[in-house]
Motif scaffolding. Structure first.
Motif, PDB file in Angstrom:
ATOM      1  N   SER A  59     -29.423  18.000 -20.487  1.00 64.41           N
ATOM      2  CA  SER A  59     -28.732  17.814 -19.203  1.00 64.41           C
ATOM      3  C   SER A  59     -28.221  16.388 -19.038  1.00 64.41           C
ATOM      4  N   GLY A  60     -28.786  15.436 -19.820  1.00 65.79           N
ATOM      5  CA  GLY A  60     -28.334  14.062 -19.704  1.00 65.79           C
ATOM      6  C   GLY A  60     -28.862  13.357 -18.459  1.00 65.79           C
ATOM      7  N   ILE A  61     -29.810  13.978 -17.761  1.00 63.82           N
ATOM      8  CA  ILE A  61     -30.424  13.308 -16.607  1.00 63.82           C
ATOM      9  C   ILE A  61     -31.428  12.286 -17.138  1.00 63.82           C
ATOM     10  N   PRO A  62     -31.302  11.028 -16.734  1.00 66.09           N
ATOM     11  CA  PRO A  62     -32.226  10.011 -17.267  1.00 66.09           C
ATOM     12  C   PRO A  62     -33.662  10.322 -16.862  1.00 66.09           C
ATOM     13  N   LEU A  63     -34.580  10.152 -17.819  1.00 67.75           N
ATOM     14  CA  LEU A  63     -35.975  10.499 -17.556  1.00 67.75           C
ATOM     15  C   LEU A  63     -36.598   9.630 -16.474  1.00 67.75           C
ATOM     16  N   LYS A  64     -35.993   8.448 -16.252  1.00 65.63           N
ATOM     17  CA  LYS A  64     -36.619   7.580 -15.249  1.00 65.63           C
ATOM     18  C   LYS A  64     -36.457   8.161 -13.839  1.00 65.63           C
ATOM     19  N   MET A  65     -35.525   9.121 -13.703  1.00 57.94           N
ATOM     20  CA  MET A  65     -35.411   9.813 -12.422  1.00 57.94           C
ATOM     21  C   MET A  65     -36.713  10.526 -12.086  1.00 57.94           C
ATOM     22  N   LEU A  66     -37.416  10.973 -13.177  1.00 66.58           N
ATOM     23  CA  LEU A  66     -38.654  11.711 -12.981  1.00 66.58           C
ATOM     24  C   LEU A  66     -39.693  10.865 -12.274  1.00 66.58           C
ATOM     25  N   LYS A  67     -39.731   9.586 -12.685  1.00 65.07           N
ATOM     26  CA  LYS A  67     -40.701   8.678 -12.072  1.00 65.07           C
ATOM     27  C   LYS A  67     -40.520   8.703 -10.564  1.00 65.07           C
ATOM     28  N   LYS A  68     -39.236   8.647 -10.173  1.00 63.23           N
ATOM     29  CA  LYS A  68     -38.924   8.620  -8.746  1.00 63.23           C
ATOM     30  C   LYS A  68     -39.427   9.867  -8.034  1.00 63.23           C
ATOM     31  N   SER A  69     -39.268  11.026  -8.683  1.00 59.81           N
ATOM     32  CA  SER A  69     -39.672  12.242  -7.967  1.00 59.81           C
ATOM     33  C   SER A  69     -41.178  12.460  -7.999  1.00 59.81           C
ATOM     34  N   ILE A  70     -41.836  11.881  -9.010  1.00 58.00           N
ATOM     35  CA  ILE A  70     -43.286  12.076  -9.082  1.00 58.00           C
ATOM     36  C   ILE A  70     -44.018  11.112  -8.156  1.00 58.00           C
ATOM     37  N   ILE A 111     -58.851  19.513 -14.415  1.00 59.44           N
ATOM     38  CA  ILE A 111     -57.991  18.461 -13.846  1.00 59.44           C
ATOM     39  C   ILE A 111     -56.827  18.149 -14.774  1.00 59.44           C
ATOM     40  N   ILE A 112     -57.119  18.051 -16.063  1.00 58.25           N
ATOM     41  CA  ILE A 112     -56.026  17.744 -17.002  1.00 58.25           C
ATOM     42  C   ILE A 112     -54.955  18.836 -16.942  1.00 58.25           C
ATOM     43  N   VAL A 113     -55.393  20.086 -16.975  1.00 65.36           N
ATOM     44  CA  VAL A 113     -54.426  21.191 -16.912  1.00 65.36           C
ATOM     45  C   VAL A 113     -53.637  21.129 -15.597  1.00 65.36           C
ATOM     46  N   MET A 114     -54.350  20.884 -14.518  1.00 58.97           N
ATOM     47  CA  MET A 114     -53.713  20.854 -13.193  1.00 58.97           C
ATOM     48  C   MET A 114     -52.643  19.761 -13.108  1.00 58.97           C
ATOM     49  N   ILE A 115     -53.004  18.576 -13.597  1.00 56.09           N
ATOM     50  CA  ILE A 115     -52.044  17.463 -13.541  1.00 56.09           C
ATOM     51  C   ILE A 115     -50.807  17.807 -14.360  1.00 56.09           C
ATOM     52  N   CYS A 116     -51.049  18.347 -15.573  1.00 49.95           N
ATOM     53  CA  CYS A 116     -49.906  18.743 -16.401  1.00 49.95           C
ATOM     54  C   CYS A 116     -49.025  19.719 -15.632  1.00 49.95           C
ATOM     55  N   ARG A 117     -49.647  20.721 -15.055  1.00 53.66           N
ATOM     56  CA  ARG A 117     -48.863  21.741 -14.340  1.00 53.66           C
ATOM     57  C   ARG A 117     -48.055  21.140 -13.209  1.00 53.66           C
ATOM     58  N   ILE A 118     -48.700  20.296 -12.392  1.00 49.75           N
ATOM     59  CA  ILE A 118     -47.980  19.732 -11.236  1.00 49.75           C
ATOM     60  C   ILE A 118     -46.798  18.899 -11.711  1.00 49.75           C
ATOM     61  N   ILE A 119     -47.054  18.074 -12.729  1.00 50.88           N
ATOM     62  CA  ILE A 119     -45.964  17.205 -13.194  1.00 50.88           C
ATOM     63  C   ILE A 119     -44.811  18.032 -13.764  1.00 50.88           C
ATOM     64  N   PHE A 120     -45.132  19.020 -14.584  1.00 50.12           N
ATOM     65  CA  PHE A 120     -44.052  19.846 -15.148  1.00 50.12           C
ATOM     66  C   PHE A 120     -43.335  20.620 -14.051  1.00 50.12           C
ATOM     67  N   LEU A 121     -44.111  21.029 -13.052  1.00 49.73           N
ATOM     68  CA  LEU A 121     -43.520  21.767 -11.940  1.00 49.73           C
ATOM     69  C   LEU A 121     -42.465  20.915 -11.230  1.00 49.73           C
ATOM     70  N   ILE A 122     -42.839  19.670 -10.946  1.00 51.71           N
ATOM     71  CA  ILE A 122     -41.891  18.772 -10.268  1.00 51.71           C
ATOM     72  C   ILE A 122     -40.675  18.539 -11.157  1.00 51.71           C
ATOM     73  N   CYS A 123     -40.941  18.298 -12.468  1.00 46.26           N
ATOM     74  CA  CYS A 123     -39.821  18.050 -13.384  1.00 46.26           C
ATOM     75  C   CYS A 123     -38.863  19.236 -13.390  1.00 46.26           C
ATOM     76  N   GLY A 124     -39.425  20.421 -13.525  1.00 46.22           N
ATOM     77  CA  GLY A 124     -38.587  21.614 -13.644  1.00 46.22           C
ATOM     78  C   GLY A 124     -37.783  21.866 -12.391  1.00 46.22           C
ATOM     79  N   THR A 125     -38.446  21.807 -11.223  1.00 41.49           N
ATOM     80  CA  THR A 125     -37.715  22.131  -9.998  1.00 41.49           C
ATOM     81  C   THR A 125     -36.732  21.024  -9.624  1.00 41.49           C
ATOM     82  N   SER A 126     -37.077  19.747  -9.936  1.00 40.05           N
ATOM     83  CA  SER A 126     -36.119  18.673  -9.653  1.00 40.05           C
ATOM     84  C   SER A 126     -34.853  18.883 -10.452  1.00 40.05           C
ATOM     85  N   LEU A 127     -35.038  19.355 -11.685  1.00 38.98           N
ATOM     86  CA  LEU A 127     -33.876  19.552 -12.536  1.00 38.98           C
ATOM     87  C   LEU A 127     -32.873  20.493 -11.865  1.00 38.98           C
TER      88      LEU A 127
END
Ligand SMILES: Nc1ncnc2c1ncn2[C@@H]1O[C@H](COP(=O)(O)OP(=O)(O)OP(=O)(O)O)[C@@H](O)[C@H]1O
Ligand SMILES: [Mg+2]
Lengths: 272, 278
Positions: A59-70, A111-127
């Motif tokens: 998509s060419g969206i810079p990954l640093k955008m993710l920091k902002k949404s997380i 906790i590790i699984v949960m954190i992974c899920r939340i972060i991927f969730l935000i990444c995916g929906t932000s996209l």
């Protein structure tokens, strides 16, 4: 000051992710959420991370955008971590035991699984919002929800409401700024005093804002009537949603990736 | 010449116990003309305009758009397509978040096929001089540009008549000039009938005919020359006259003898020049 707020951040572009039909994009995003919550092993989660990164790359969206949404969600994540750390108990002995605090292996894995899920969730929906204009998003939703018309759910009206709301956000922000300045110039103290004082100071801003919004709404309604608006019946669109061959190919590719992630459930043991 | 709009003894009030906002209006708007409506605040100009495309319907009397009575509910969309309306505040007439989508709004409502919408909005945006902003968000445009977006949204319907209710009231001189130029072009080049409500006398001076209203009634209808040459009478209605007529009028008060009929700047200058030579 209020003007700097951006809502529904959208980064226009011309990647396959941008160009994908919004309906397919919404469906895939929802599917991704399910896939995440059905991934119960680390291999699956690692694959999900890889897929997310790959799609961001395309998509060419810079990954640093993710920091902002997380970032705004960090307190929430932290809260979940602490809560789960102490309350999840496993069958075996605790890893750490400090007086009444006992931390189990299961808690840490969870906790590790949960954190992974939340972060991927935000990444995916932000996209989804990064790569789809608000108009396309509402169009997509309207089209997907069309079957609900049968049970008399006002689908078109909902979509129109969202469109108008999006259209008026900048106008109303500007207006709020104006009213705030007007009240300040008459001596209103908006930025000082106790919390209760500041809430009280909002009243003389909200009331004019409401009144002017009502007037705007009435004028807009008349203007819409003048342009032959009569509900969703018999309406055509300037930009018709159309699913192209490329859209189908891309969707199938992503769906296969999702399937692979899901299939790891069969080969690897559950960690939680 | 046939009539675009015919108003026949129109009476209207906003509620049973309020005063009559319009009291027996009779008016014919001719096809292809540029008609201007003047009057002080609250005299009923906007109320009259809203009768032209059936936003309001008369309590007594009739309004006809070509041969359709505005009380005819079945023809409502035909009326709205024939008579387009532009309002004072451009912010409150723009529906979509992208210029071209907003211009397309009326056509979408009318059920025009997608391919034809494309052609017609490009035409409309070209005519209103906003083609280069077609992908912009309306809230990032200037007031004058926004107002031209609103005008483009109306002309995309290909109306026979456009009614503009103080379209330039919120604009700076530059935006105002551009909007007036657009309106005059539509009238001249596309033959669209124009009804312009305004408080600016220099805009009224460019019309074919001027209607002067006061307290819910029409006081006088005539060419700008006929109306504005009666400077004392116009001023008695709390209205202004164009600066050119005013200049001649003020000089006449000091014993000169100039014609107040010279309302264009060229005419006025020529008259003064001739006068000074003598
Ligand atoms: N929605 C309304 N409800 C009740 N009364 C109204 C309404 N709109 C206008 N009026 C009244 O009708 C009369 C005519 O108003 P109108 O808005 O037509 O005047 P106008 O000539 O357009 O004035 P302006 O130059 O200020 O735009 C006024 O007395 C006004 O108070
Ligand atoms: Mg008015």
């Amino acid at each position: 000051m209020l003007k700097d707020i951006t809502i529904g951040q959208h980064f226009p572009g011309n990647s396959p992710v941008h160009n994908l039909d919004p309906r397919l994009k919404i469906v895939l995003t929802v599917a991704f959420v399910f896939v995440l919550f059905l991934s119960t092993n680390f291999v699956g989660l690692a694959l999900a991370a890889a897929v997310t990164l790959l799609i961001y790359k395309v998509s060419g969206i810079p990954l640093k955008m993710l920091k902002k949404s997380i970032k705004p969600l960090l307190p929430l994540i932290l809260f979940t971590v602490i809560l789960n750390l102490f309350f999840i108990k496993g069958p075996g002995d605790p890893l750490i035991s400090l007086g009444f605090i006992k931390i189990y292996k299961e808690a840490i894995l969870f906790i590790i699984v949960m954190i992974c899920r939340i972060i991927f969730l935000i990444c995916g929906t932000s996209l989804l919002t990064y790569t789809t204009s608000p108009i396309m998003l509402t169009d997509g939703l309207e089209s997907l929800m069309k079957p609900l018309n049968k049970i008399h759910f006002p689908v078109h009206e909902m979509a129109m409401m969202i469109t108008i709301a999006l259209r008026f956000i900048p106008t109303l922000i500007e207006e709020t700024d104006k009213i705030m300045n007007a009240q300040k110039s008459r001596g209103a103290m908006l930025d000082s005093g106790s919390f209760a004082d500041r809430i009280k100071a909002l009243v003389p801003i909200l009331i004019p804002l409401f009144i002017s919004s009502l007037r705007r709404a009435e004028e807009l309604a008349t203007a819409m009537e003048c342009r032959c608006y009569h509900g969703g019946e018999g309406r055509t669109r300037l930009k018709q949603l159309k699913i192209t061959g490329t859209d189908i190919t891309n969707t199938v590719i992503v769906a296969v990736m999702f399937a692979i992630i899901l299939s790891t459930r069969m080969f690897f043991p559950r960690v939680i | 010449m046939s009539n675009m709009i015919k108003v026949d003894n129109l009476w209207f009030r906003y509620s049973r116990d309020s005063e009559w906002a319009l009291q027996g209006i009779n008016l014919e708007v001719k096809k292809g003309e540029f008609l201007c409506v003047l009057g002080s605040n609250g005299c009923g100009k906007s109320t009259l305009a809203k009768h032209f495309n059936s936003i309001l319907v008369p309590e007594k009397g009739d309004v006809w758009v070509e041969d359709i009575n505005t009380k005819d509910d079945d023809r409502l969309l035909d009326i709205r397509q024939k008579v387009g309306m532009v309002f004072q505040n451009p912010d409150n007439q723009i529906v979509a978040t992208v210029v071209e989508e907003d211009v397309a709004f009326a056509l979408e409502n009318m059920g025009v096929p997608t391919r034809e919408i494309r052609v017609r909005i490009d035409e409309a945006m070209e005519a209103a001089g906003i083609l280069k902003y077609k992908d912009r968000a309306p809230h990032n445009l200037s007031g004058g540009q926004k107002q031209r977006v609103a005008i483009a949204g109306i002309i995309a319907m290909r109306p026979d008549c456009i009614v503009l209710d103080e379209p330039t009231a919120m604009l700076d001189p530059n935006g105002r000039a551009k909007v007036i130029k657009t309106i005059k072009q539509l009238n001249r080049d596309y033959g669209i009938t124009v009804v312009l409500i305004t408080h600016y006398m220099d805009e009224a001076a460019q019309a074919d005919r001027v209607v002067v209203m006061s307290k819910g009634k029409i006081e006088k209808i005539g060419t700008p020359r006929e109306i504005f040459s009666q400077v004392a009478w116009v001023k008695s209605l709390a209205l202004d006259v164009p600066q050119t007529s005013d200049l001649a009028y003020q000089l006449n008060q000091h014993g000169y003898n100039l014609s107040t009929e010279a309302i264009s700047i060229e005419e006025c200058a020529a008259q003064l020049y001739k006068f000074l030579e003598e």
